[in-house]
Design an enzyme around this catalytic site. Structure first.
Site, PDB file in Angstrom:
ATOM      1  N   GLU A   1      -9.560  -3.397   1.433  1.00  0.00           N
ATOM      2  CA  GLU A   1      -8.605  -3.178   0.476  1.00  0.00           C
ATOM      3  C   GLU A   1      -8.328  -4.020  -0.559  1.00  0.00           C
ATOM      4  O   GLU A   1      -8.276  -3.918  -1.734  1.00  0.00           O
ATOM      5  CB  GLU A   1      -7.202  -3.000   1.108  1.00  0.00           C
ATOM      6  CG  GLU A   1      -7.120  -1.671   2.021  1.00  0.00           C
ATOM      7  CD  GLU A   1      -5.863  -1.715   2.762  1.00  0.00           C
ATOM      8  OE1 GLU A   1      -5.551  -0.440   3.162  1.00  0.00           O
ATOM      9  OE2 GLU A   1      -5.146  -2.607   3.031  1.00  0.00           O
TER      10      GLU A   1
ATOM     11  N   LYS B   1       9.783   0.123   2.706  1.00  0.00           N
ATOM     12  CA  LYS B   1       8.928  -0.757   2.644  1.00  0.00           C
ATOM     13  C   LYS B   1       9.365  -1.892   1.707  1.00  0.00           C
ATOM     14  O   LYS B   1       8.727  -2.854   1.387  1.00  0.00           O
ATOM     15  CB  LYS B   1       7.587  -0.428   2.185  1.00  0.00           C
ATOM     16  CG  LYS B   1       6.958   0.765   3.026  1.00  0.00           C
ATOM     17  CD  LYS B   1       6.361   0.370   4.369  1.00  0.00           C
ATOM     18  CE  LYS B   1       5.656   1.496   5.309  1.00  0.00           C
ATOM     19  NZ  LYS B   1       4.513   2.064   4.244  1.00  0.00           N
TER      20      LYS B   1
ATOM     21  N   LYS C   1      -0.056  -6.265   3.132  1.00  0.00           N
ATOM     22  CA  LYS C   1      -0.933  -5.067   3.511  1.00  0.00           C
ATOM     23  C   LYS C   1      -1.449  -5.476   4.866  1.00  0.00           C
ATOM     24  O   LYS C   1      -1.522  -6.586   5.196  1.00  0.00           O
ATOM     25  CB  LYS C   1      -1.740  -4.692   2.291  1.00  0.00           C
ATOM     26  CG  LYS C   1      -1.032  -4.032   1.195  1.00  0.00           C
ATOM     27  CD  LYS C   1      -1.949  -3.785   0.137  1.00  0.00           C
ATOM     28  CE  LYS C   1      -3.125  -2.731   0.420  1.00  0.00           C
ATOM     29  NZ  LYS C   1      -2.736  -1.554   1.422  1.00  0.00           N
ATOM     30  N   GLY C   2      -2.459  -4.379   5.318  1.00  0.00           N
ATOM     31  CA  GLY C   2      -3.208  -4.930   6.371  1.00  0.00           C
ATOM     32  C   GLY C   2      -2.645  -4.049   7.891  1.00  0.00           C
ATOM     33  O   GLY C   2      -3.297  -4.452   8.965  1.00  0.00           O
ATOM     34  N   GLY C   3      -1.310  -3.463   7.826  1.00  0.00           N
ATOM     35  CA  GLY C   3      -1.051  -2.996   9.155  1.00  0.00           C
ATOM     36  C   GLY C   3      -1.824  -2.011   9.636  1.00  0.00           C
ATOM     37  O   GLY C   3      -1.769  -1.924  11.083  1.00  0.00           O
TER      38      GLY C   3
HETATM   39  O1  LIG Z   1      -4.471  -1.659   6.756  1.00  0.00           O
HETATM   40  C1  LIG Z   1      -3.716  -0.938   6.064  1.00  0.00           C
HETATM   41  C2  LIG Z   1      -3.034  -0.707   4.781  1.00  0.00           C
HETATM   42  O2  LIG Z   1      -2.890  -2.060   4.153  1.00  0.00           O
HETATM   43  C3  LIG Z   1      -1.914   0.120   4.690  1.00  0.00           C
HETATM   44  O3  LIG Z   1      -1.935   0.498   3.274  1.00  0.00           O
HETATM   45  C4  LIG Z   1      -0.679  -0.255   5.169  1.00  0.00           C
HETATM   46  O4  LIG Z   1      -0.711  -0.833   6.352  1.00  0.00           O
HETATM   47  C5  LIG Z   1       0.513   0.875   4.903  1.00  0.00           C
HETATM   48  O5  LIG Z   1       0.072   1.708   5.719  1.00  0.00           O
HETATM   49  P1  LIG Z   1       1.120   3.090   5.991  1.00  0.00           P
HETATM   50  O6  LIG Z   1       1.019   3.753   4.674  1.00  0.00           O
HETATM   51  O7  LIG Z   1       0.435   3.639   7.027  1.00  0.00           O
HETATM   52  O8  LIG Z   1       2.498   2.534   6.207  1.00  0.00           O
END
Ligand SMILES: O=C[C@H](O)[C@H](O)[C@H](O)COP(=O)(O)O
Length: 224
Positions: free
Chosen positions: A103, A121, A94-96
């Site tokens: 979180e 994913k 996580k952390g994108g």
């Molecule tokens: O920092 C962001 C979070 O961990 C998000 O939950 C993760 O990056 C997934 O993001 P998305 O649903 O936009 O792909």
């Protein structure tokens, strides 16, 4: 309806009246917050929430979802959040979006962490997505060098030409590892480096992962 929305709606069905709920961050969590807002407005769902980012808090307030300071909620029933990668053991990257620290704090204070993703994913081995590591600005070049020594190939995250700064005032080093052989070990090794605040590996934290597939089916995976 898009796949992220499909997974989000399935997760929000698990919220019951009176629950205390953590709101995740990102484009998938966005749909969960939208659906929670709809249930609060149309069904009179009574819940209290906390948010994992300023963006999610702002959205929740806009939708008139009751949002409380952390000091007023000792513990959460469940948190709904997205992920960048999910492996067969339900370990995550996580952390994108840069929200990994908040979180992880929120997830670790929740009875259940429900992860919502589309099938892109779901991976066999974590690591193709660059692993985000949150680093304090003080002497950050030294911390980056320590990450390099660990073989992580880190690069500072940049946004709009500027160094990316998290909601906590820290930087993110994105680590291009490609294939993480031992995710539980790496999670600990990273967090032992002084200057690293936390990293995007979520080990043994997800209770349920909801995967929305392109054929319209939903795969609900429970942690064993
Ligand atoms: O920092 C962001 C979070 O961990 C998000 O939950 C993760 O990056 C997934 O993001 P998305 O649903 O936009 O792909």
């Amino acid at each position: 309806m898009n796949l992220k929305q499909l997974a989000a709606i399935k997760a929000v069905e698990m919220i019951e009246d009176g629950m205390k709920v953590g709101l995740g961050t990102g484009s998938t969590a966005y749909w969960a917050i939208q659906e929670i807002g709809r249930r609060v407005k149309e069904e009179g769902l009574r819940i209290e929430t906390v948010a994992t980012s300023q963006a999610s808090e702002d959205l929740a307030r806009e939708l008139e979802i009751p949002i409380l300071p952390f000091s007023e909620i000792p513990h959460l029933d469940l948190t709904i959040d997205g992920a960048d990668e999910v492996d067969p053991q339900l370990n995550l990257i996580k952390g994108g979006g840069g929200a990994l620290l908040r979180e992880k704090i929120v997830a670790s204070n929740s009875d259940k962490l429900i992860i919502i993703v589309d099938e892109s994913k779901s991976v066999e081995t974590l690591g193709a997505f660059a692993l985000p590591v949150e680093v304090v600005p003080f002497a950050c070049e030294w911390t980056l060098a320590a990450l390099e020594r660990l073989g992580c190939k880190p690069e500072w995250r940049v946004k709009d030409g500027e160094q990316f700064v998290t909601d906590n005032g820290n930087y993110i080093a994105d680590c291009r590892i490609e294939r993480i052989e031992d995710a539980p070990l790496l999670e600990q090794q990273l967090n032992r480096i002084p200057g690293v605040v936390d990293n995007g590996l979520f080990i043994d934290m997800a209770s349920i992962v909801i995967v929305a597939c392109s054929d319209g089916t939903i795969d609900v995976r429970n942690r064993k």
